[in-house]
Motif scaffolding. Sequence first.
Motif, short mmCIF file in Angstrom:
data_model
loop_
_atom_site.label_atom_id
_atom_site.label_comp_id
_atom_site.label_asym_id
_atom_site.label_seq_id
_atom_site.Cartn_x
_atom_site.Cartn_y
_atom_site.Cartn_z
N LEU A 312 -42.13 -42.86 -14.00
CA LEU A 312 -43.55 -42.73 -13.65
C LEU A 312 -44.35 -43.94 -14.11
O LEU A 312 -45.31 -44.36 -13.43
CB LEU A 312 -44.09 -41.44 -14.27
CG LEU A 312 -45.47 -40.97 -13.83
CD1 LEU A 312 -45.54 -40.83 -12.32
CD2 LEU A 312 -45.82 -39.64 -14.51
N GLU A 349 -40.86 -40.31 -4.64
CA GLU A 349 -41.60 -41.54 -4.98
C GLU A 349 -42.73 -41.84 -4.00
O GLU A 349 -43.86 -42.15 -4.41
CB GLU A 349 -40.63 -42.72 -5.03
CG GLU A 349 -41.30 -44.01 -5.45
CD GLU A 349 -40.31 -45.15 -5.61
OE1 GLU A 349 -40.74 -46.27 -5.95
OE2 GLU A 349 -39.10 -44.92 -5.39
N LEU A 352 -45.64 -39.37 -4.40
CA LEU A 352 -46.35 -39.56 -5.66
C LEU A 352 -47.19 -40.83 -5.62
O LEU A 352 -48.31 -40.86 -6.17
CB LEU A 352 -45.33 -39.63 -6.81
CG LEU A 352 -45.83 -39.08 -8.14
CD1 LEU A 352 -46.33 -37.65 -7.99
CD2 LEU A 352 -44.73 -39.13 -9.19
N LEU A 377 -51.38 -43.11 -18.32
CA LEU A 377 -50.21 -42.22 -18.39
C LEU A 377 -50.04 -41.71 -19.82
O LEU A 377 -50.07 -42.50 -20.77
CB LEU A 377 -48.94 -42.97 -17.95
CG LEU A 377 -47.61 -42.20 -18.03
CD1 LEU A 377 -47.65 -40.96 -17.15
CD2 LEU A 377 -46.46 -43.10 -17.64
#
Length: 455
Positions: A312, A349, A352, A377
């Motif tokens: 991520l 992927e 997202l 994040l």
Amino acid sequence: MPSGSLRFGLLVRLVTLLCVLLALDALACYYTALHFANLVYDRWLIDSNHSIATAVHVHDGRVEVDLPRAALEVFQFDEVDTTYYRIDAAAQGLLAGAAALTPIPNVPPGQVRLADSRIDGRQVRLVSMRMVPPPGSGVDVTISVAETLIKRSTLTREIVLAMVAPQVALLAVAMSLAWLSVNRALKPLTDLAQAIESRGHDNLTAVSEAGLPTEARVLAARLNELFARVSTAMQSQERFVGDAAHQLRTPLAAVVLHADAAEGASDPDTRRRALRSLRLSAERAARLSQQLLVLVRAGPGAALTQAAPLDLAALLRRVGEEWVPQMLQRGVDFGLAVPESQVLVHANESLLAELVSNLLDNALRYGRPEGRITLGLLRQPAPALYVEDDGPGIAALEQERVFERFYRTPGTVGEGCGLGLSIVKQIAESHRASVTISSDPEGAGTRFTVSFDSA
């Protein structure tokens, strides 16, 4: 009959079971018949043995056999089987009868023994009896009688045929009853199939479970759940198509209007302004079409079909870099708060990346001009990405509605189509993630957080 038929499969299993039972019953009948055939003819052999014993006498310590020829002929007369006999004395050896007949050894005095034997290559049933010697005589006499097995085999076969014939008839009756029972047992499923088959394609009402057995009720319940999901999906699709047609009508009408204006413009400035407006309307229609396609692609379960372990942190850095030029063009202070180490999630992927882009686009459109936007994040307690801006907040009553398709908060400026946050929520839910809003409606900014389960 089709091999995939449930009725055919049940009948095959029942018939196979019945045939196995019939074979076992035939085997039991055979051994029962053989037992009784042996019992009958063994008694005859024993009686013959005793009859011959009456012709054996002891005189002066010697054994003599007084067996008249007529009696012997009667004894040996048989149109089917061959009968043998033999009389032995321990001191004198073979006294009479067939030398090829071997007596049963070690028979106790006064006792009778039965055994299977062979004479001249033929299988026979043999009985040997050792006579009780007279007191003080010291003689030892053994009498043996044997008979071939033709009558026994014939009797056994006749008994088996007499017993098996009713069993075969019973099997036929059982198969007929099995057919009726299977048809009756499957009737609820057949009725259920006919009820569903007779429906129109748009009839998704629940089927009745009244009167159905437990197994059929389970099937009906699962069908009703499926009908409910399909009905919900169809209603959602109809609503989506209607909303999409309504939303596309405005930018397409603007395209036609600005095209007409550009075509009818008499001076270059007017034509230039009309062409610029035409381009903006076309871009808006293209953006709306792209968002609609993403919304369809991000339907329930779509993410899981191509999901894989994903870093991520690397994804956020890549998407953030793609948005830097637009942020600089708008004069936005764009920050990236992403750790260097990996943060793994199980995700699709491309979907997202679309989620992150929609959050950044939403912040850029509705945040404060030349303000601040941060893409970050978090690792703990579970992986979570966030996009934060310092624009006007979202009122608490509006925070749930902003995720609805085509919904825009009253008084909002900008050229959004009202699909960005709806796409964000749908992609998040397809990844089993949750989206939360932290906002201060007094102008301190808004943070959208997408929280994932640990990879």
